[in-house]
Design a protein around this motif. Structure first.
Motif, short mmCIF file in Angstrom:
data_model
loop_
_atom_site.label_atom_id
_atom_site.label_comp_id
_atom_site.label_asym_id
_atom_site.label_seq_id
_atom_site.Cartn_x
_atom_site.Cartn_y
_atom_site.Cartn_z
N ARG A 123 -22.92 -44.16 5.45
CA ARG A 123 -23.21 -43.48 4.19
C ARG A 123 -23.05 -41.96 4.33
N GLU A 124 -23.55 -41.42 5.44
CA GLU A 124 -23.63 -39.96 5.59
C GLU A 124 -22.36 -39.31 6.17
N ASN A 125 -21.68 -40.00 7.09
CA ASN A 125 -20.53 -39.38 7.75
C ASN A 125 -19.39 -39.00 6.79
N PRO A 126 -19.05 -39.88 5.82
CA PRO A 126 -18.01 -39.46 4.88
C PRO A 126 -18.39 -38.19 4.11
N LYS A 127 -19.68 -38.06 3.76
CA LYS A 127 -20.14 -36.84 3.07
C LYS A 127 -19.97 -35.63 3.97
N MET A 128 -20.36 -35.79 5.24
CA MET A 128 -20.26 -34.70 6.21
C MET A 128 -18.79 -34.28 6.38
N ILE A 129 -17.89 -35.25 6.48
CA ILE A 129 -16.46 -34.95 6.68
C ILE A 129 -15.89 -34.26 5.44
N ARG A 130 -16.29 -34.72 4.26
CA ARG A 130 -15.86 -34.05 3.02
C ARG A 130 -16.27 -32.58 3.02
N GLU A 131 -17.53 -32.34 3.41
CA GLU A 131 -18.04 -30.96 3.44
C GLU A 131 -17.29 -30.12 4.46
N GLU A 132 -17.08 -30.70 5.65
CA GLU A 132 -16.39 -29.97 6.72
C GLU A 132 -14.97 -29.57 6.31
N LEU A 133 -14.31 -30.44 5.54
CA LEU A 133 -12.92 -30.18 5.13
C LEU A 133 -12.83 -29.58 3.74
N ASP A 134 -13.99 -29.32 3.13
CA ASP A 134 -14.03 -28.72 1.80
C ASP A 134 -13.26 -29.56 0.79
N LEU A 135 -13.53 -30.86 0.79
CA LEU A 135 -12.86 -31.79 -0.12
C LEU A 135 -13.71 -32.01 -1.36
N ALA A 136 -13.05 -32.22 -2.48
CA ALA A 136 -13.76 -32.55 -3.72
C ALA A 136 -14.45 -33.90 -3.56
N GLU A 137 -15.49 -34.11 -4.36
CA GLU A 137 -16.26 -35.35 -4.27
C GLU A 137 -15.42 -36.59 -4.56
N ASP A 138 -14.41 -36.43 -5.40
CA ASP A 138 -13.59 -37.59 -5.77
C ASP A 138 -12.32 -37.70 -4.92
N PHE A 139 -12.21 -36.85 -3.87
CA PHE A 139 -11.03 -36.95 -3.00
C PHE A 139 -11.06 -38.29 -2.27
N PRO A 140 -9.93 -39.02 -2.25
CA PRO A 140 -9.95 -40.35 -1.65
C PRO A 140 -10.17 -40.34 -0.13
N CYS A 141 -11.33 -40.85 0.29
CA CYS A 141 -11.66 -41.04 1.71
C CYS A 141 -12.03 -42.52 1.88
N ILE A 142 -11.28 -43.22 2.70
CA ILE A 142 -11.48 -44.66 2.88
C ILE A 142 -12.06 -44.95 4.26
N LEU A 143 -13.20 -45.60 4.29
CA LEU A 143 -13.74 -46.08 5.57
C LEU A 143 -12.87 -47.25 6.03
N PHE A 144 -12.44 -47.19 7.31
CA PHE A 144 -11.46 -48.17 7.79
C PHE A 144 -11.84 -48.64 9.19
N SER A 145 -11.55 -49.90 9.45
CA SER A 145 -11.69 -50.42 10.81
C SER A 145 -10.43 -51.18 11.17
N ALA A 146 -9.67 -50.64 12.13
CA ALA A 146 -8.47 -51.34 12.60
C ALA A 146 -8.86 -52.62 13.34
N MET A 147 -10.10 -52.67 13.83
CA MET A 147 -10.58 -53.87 14.53
C MET A 147 -10.90 -54.99 13.54
N LYS A 148 -11.66 -54.65 12.49
CA LYS A 148 -12.16 -55.69 11.57
C LYS A 148 -11.39 -55.81 10.27
N GLY A 149 -10.55 -54.82 9.99
CA GLY A 149 -9.79 -54.87 8.74
C GLY A 149 -10.51 -54.27 7.55
N THR A 150 -11.70 -53.71 7.78
CA THR A 150 -12.43 -53.03 6.71
C THR A 150 -11.55 -51.92 6.12
#
Length: 195
Positions: A154-181
Protein backbone atom coordinates in the motif's frame (compact mmCIF):
# COMPACT_ATOMS: atom_id res chain seq x y z
CA UNK A 1 -6.93 -9.72 -30.08
CA UNK A 2 -3.13 -9.74 -29.69
CA UNK A 3 -1.52 -13.13 -29.13
CA UNK A 4 1.41 -12.37 -26.80
CA UNK A 5 2.54 -16.01 -27.09
CA UNK A 6 3.27 -15.55 -30.79
CA UNK A 7 6.64 -13.83 -30.60
CA UNK A 8 9.93 -13.97 -32.48
CA UNK A 9 13.32 -12.45 -31.85
CA UNK A 10 14.15 -10.08 -34.73
CA UNK A 11 17.49 -8.41 -34.08
CA UNK A 12 19.96 -7.12 -31.52
CA UNK A 13 21.30 -3.62 -32.19
CA UNK A 14 24.45 -1.97 -30.81
CA UNK A 15 24.70 0.95 -33.26
CA UNK A 16 22.19 3.82 -33.51
CA UNK A 17 22.08 3.63 -37.32
CA UNK A 18 20.69 0.09 -37.04
CA UNK A 19 17.60 0.95 -34.96
CA UNK A 20 14.49 -0.45 -36.66
CA UNK A 21 12.13 2.04 -38.23
CA UNK A 22 9.66 0.15 -40.40
CA UNK A 23 6.45 1.81 -39.26
CA UNK A 24 5.44 -0.85 -36.74
CA UNK A 25 4.42 0.27 -33.25
CA UNK A 26 6.97 -0.23 -30.46
CA UNK A 27 6.69 -0.71 -26.70
CA UNK A 28 10.03 -0.10 -25.00
CA UNK A 29 11.09 -1.69 -21.71
CA UNK A 30 13.77 -0.19 -19.51
CA UNK A 31 15.11 -0.80 -16.02
CA UNK A 32 18.27 -1.16 -13.99
CA UNK A 33 20.26 -4.30 -14.59
CA UNK A 34 19.08 -6.28 -11.53
CA UNK A 35 15.41 -5.24 -11.51
CA UNK A 36 14.17 -8.37 -13.30
CA UNK A 37 13.45 -6.78 -16.68
CA UNK A 38 14.01 -10.00 -18.63
CA UNK A 39 11.76 -11.89 -16.20
CA UNK A 40 9.00 -9.30 -16.69
CA UNK A 41 9.25 -9.65 -20.48
CA UNK A 42 9.25 -13.45 -20.24
CA UNK A 43 6.15 -13.38 -18.01
CA UNK A 44 4.36 -11.05 -20.44
CA UNK A 45 5.19 -13.35 -23.36
CA UNK A 46 4.50 -16.60 -21.44
CA UNK A 47 8.04 -17.80 -22.15
CA UNK A 48 10.67 -19.15 -19.78
CA UNK A 49 13.90 -17.81 -21.26
CA UNK A 50 12.92 -15.81 -24.31
CA UNK A 51 14.50 -12.63 -23.04
CA UNK A 52 17.75 -13.84 -21.50
CA UNK A 53 17.67 -14.11 -17.73
CA UNK A 54 21.10 -14.08 -16.19
CA UNK A 55 22.51 -14.45 -12.71
CA UNK A 56 24.97 -11.77 -13.80
CA UNK A 57 23.32 -8.31 -13.97
CA UNK A 58 24.09 -6.08 -16.93
CA UNK A 59 23.90 -8.90 -19.48
CA UNK A 60 21.71 -7.02 -21.97
CA UNK A 61 24.11 -4.61 -23.65
CA UNK A 62 22.19 -4.19 -26.90
CA UNK A 63 18.75 -2.97 -27.91
CA UNK A 64 16.80 -6.17 -28.56
CA UNK A 65 13.71 -6.28 -30.79
CA UNK A 66 10.98 -8.91 -30.41
CA UNK A 67 8.07 -9.00 -32.88
CA UNK A 68 4.80 -9.83 -31.12
CA UNK A 69 2.02 -11.44 -33.18
CA UNK A 70 3.62 -9.91 -36.29
CA UNK A 71 2.05 -6.61 -35.24
CA UNK A 72 4.34 -4.63 -32.94
CA UNK A 73 7.80 -4.63 -31.43
CA UNK A 74 8.63 -5.17 -27.82
CA UNK A 75 11.97 -3.40 -27.42
CA UNK A 76 14.31 -4.41 -24.59
CA UNK A 77 16.78 -1.63 -23.75
CA UNK A 78 20.11 -2.41 -22.06
CA UNK A 79 19.94 -2.54 -18.26
CA UNK A 80 21.56 0.38 -16.48
CA UNK A 81 23.29 1.14 -13.20
CA UNK A 82 25.45 -1.97 -12.83
CA UNK A 83 28.58 -0.96 -10.91
CA UNK A 84 30.94 -3.53 -12.44
CA UNK A 85 30.51 -2.18 -15.97
CA UNK A 86 33.52 -0.21 -17.23
CA UNK A 87 33.37 3.55 -17.72
CA UNK A 88 33.66 3.15 -21.49
CA UNK A 89 30.70 0.72 -21.42
CA UNK A 90 28.65 3.27 -19.43
CA UNK A 91 29.52 5.95 -21.98
CA UNK A 92 28.51 3.63 -24.82
CA UNK A 93 25.19 3.02 -23.03
CA UNK A 94 24.66 6.79 -22.64
CA UNK A 95 25.29 7.44 -26.33
CA UNK A 96 23.01 4.58 -27.34
CA UNK A 97 20.19 5.92 -25.12
CA UNK A 98 20.73 9.49 -26.30
CA UNK A 99 20.37 8.32 -29.89
CA UNK A 100 17.40 6.11 -29.10
CA UNK A 101 15.42 8.84 -27.34
CA UNK A 102 16.38 11.58 -29.83
CA UNK A 103 13.86 10.30 -32.41
CA UNK A 104 10.32 10.87 -31.17
CA UNK A 105 8.99 8.27 -33.62
CA UNK A 106 11.13 5.52 -32.10
CA UNK A 107 8.48 4.17 -29.71
CA UNK A 108 4.82 4.55 -28.76
CA UNK A 109 4.82 3.61 -25.06
CA UNK A 110 7.57 3.25 -22.48
CA UNK A 111 7.60 0.81 -19.56
CA UNK A 112 10.02 1.83 -16.81
CA UNK A 113 10.58 -1.08 -14.43
CA UNK A 114 11.51 -0.25 -10.84
CA UNK A 115 12.04 -2.38 -7.74
CA UNK A 116 8.88 -2.02 -5.64
CA UNK A 117 10.88 -2.60 -2.43
CA UNK A 118 13.21 0.39 -2.69
CA UNK A 119 13.40 4.10 -3.34
CA UNK A 120 14.26 4.90 -6.98
CA UNK A 121 18.00 5.20 -7.58
CA UNK A 122 19.75 8.13 -9.26
CA UNK A 123 19.91 5.98 -12.42
CA UNK A 124 16.15 5.31 -12.20
CA UNK A 125 15.57 9.07 -12.00
CA UNK A 126 17.80 9.60 -15.00
CA UNK A 127 15.88 7.00 -16.99
CA UNK A 128 12.63 8.71 -16.03
CA UNK A 129 14.13 11.95 -17.35
CA UNK A 130 14.84 10.24 -20.68
CA UNK A 131 11.17 9.24 -20.90
CA UNK A 132 10.03 12.73 -19.84
CA UNK A 133 12.36 14.23 -22.45
CA UNK A 134 10.87 12.02 -25.17
CA UNK A 135 7.41 13.45 -24.51
CA UNK A 136 5.97 10.00 -25.15
CA UNK A 137 3.60 8.25 -22.74
CA UNK A 138 5.11 5.79 -20.31
CA UNK A 139 4.08 3.74 -17.32
CA UNK A 140 5.95 2.56 -14.27
CA UNK A 141 6.01 -1.12 -13.40
CA UNK A 142 6.87 -1.87 -9.77
CA UNK A 143 8.40 -5.34 -9.98
CA UNK A 144 9.05 -7.87 -7.18
CA UNK A 145 5.81 -6.95 -5.37
CA UNK A 146 5.55 -10.58 -4.20
CA UNK A 147 8.29 -9.67 -1.71
CA UNK A 148 6.19 -6.89 -0.10
CA UNK A 149 3.92 -7.28 2.91
CA UNK A 150 0.42 -5.74 2.89
CA UNK A 151 1.51 -2.43 4.38
CA UNK A 152 4.43 -2.10 1.92
CA UNK A 153 2.12 -2.97 -0.99
CA UNK A 154 0.00 0.00 0.00
CA UNK A 155 2.71 2.47 1.04
CA UNK A 156 5.63 1.79 -1.34
CA UNK A 157 3.83 2.93 -4.52
CA UNK A 158 2.97 6.20 -2.73
CA UNK A 159 6.58 6.63 -1.65
CA UNK A 160 7.86 5.96 -5.20
CA UNK A 161 5.35 8.43 -6.66
CA UNK A 162 6.57 11.09 -4.22
CA UNK A 163 10.24 10.33 -4.88
CA UNK A 164 9.72 10.69 -8.64
CA UNK A 165 7.30 13.60 -8.33
CA UNK A 166 4.56 11.73 -10.19
CA UNK A 167 0.93 12.80 -10.32
CA UNK A 168 -1.51 10.73 -8.27
CA UNK A 169 -3.11 9.32 -11.40
CA UNK A 170 0.20 8.44 -13.10
CA UNK A 171 0.04 4.74 -14.04
CA UNK A 172 2.10 2.65 -11.57
CA UNK A 173 1.44 -1.09 -11.72
CA UNK A 174 2.46 -3.49 -8.95
CA UNK A 175 3.96 -6.50 -10.72
CA UNK A 176 5.40 -9.88 -9.89
CA UNK A 177 7.33 -11.72 -12.59
CA UNK A 178 7.22 -14.73 -10.25
CA UNK A 179 3.46 -14.85 -9.63
CA UNK A 180 2.07 -12.94 -12.60
CA UNK A 181 0.52 -10.21 -10.45
CA UNK A 182 -0.16 -7.14 -12.60
CA UNK A 183 0.22 -8.96 -15.93
CA UNK A 184 -3.34 -8.20 -17.07
CA UNK A 185 -2.95 -4.57 -16.03
CA UNK A 186 0.26 -4.35 -18.05
CA UNK A 187 -1.43 -5.86 -21.12
CA UNK A 188 -4.37 -3.45 -20.75
CA UNK A 189 -1.92 -0.52 -20.52
CA UNK A 190 -0.12 -1.66 -23.71
CA UNK A 191 -3.14 -2.45 -25.93
CA UNK A 192 -4.22 1.16 -26.71
CA UNK A 193 -0.73 1.98 -28.03
CA UNK A 194 -0.40 -0.89 -30.50
CA UNK A 195 -3.62 -0.44 -32.41
Amino acid sequence: MINFNNVEFVTSVAQPNKFLNDGKKSIVFSGKSNVGKSSVINKLLNRKNFARVSSVPGKTIHVNYFLVDRQFYLVDLPGYGYAKVSQSEKERWNKLMESYFSDLNRFDLGVLILDSRHKPTADDRRMKEWFDYSGKPYIILLNKCDKLNKTESRENPKMIREELDLAEDFPCILFSAMKGTGKNELINAIIPYIK
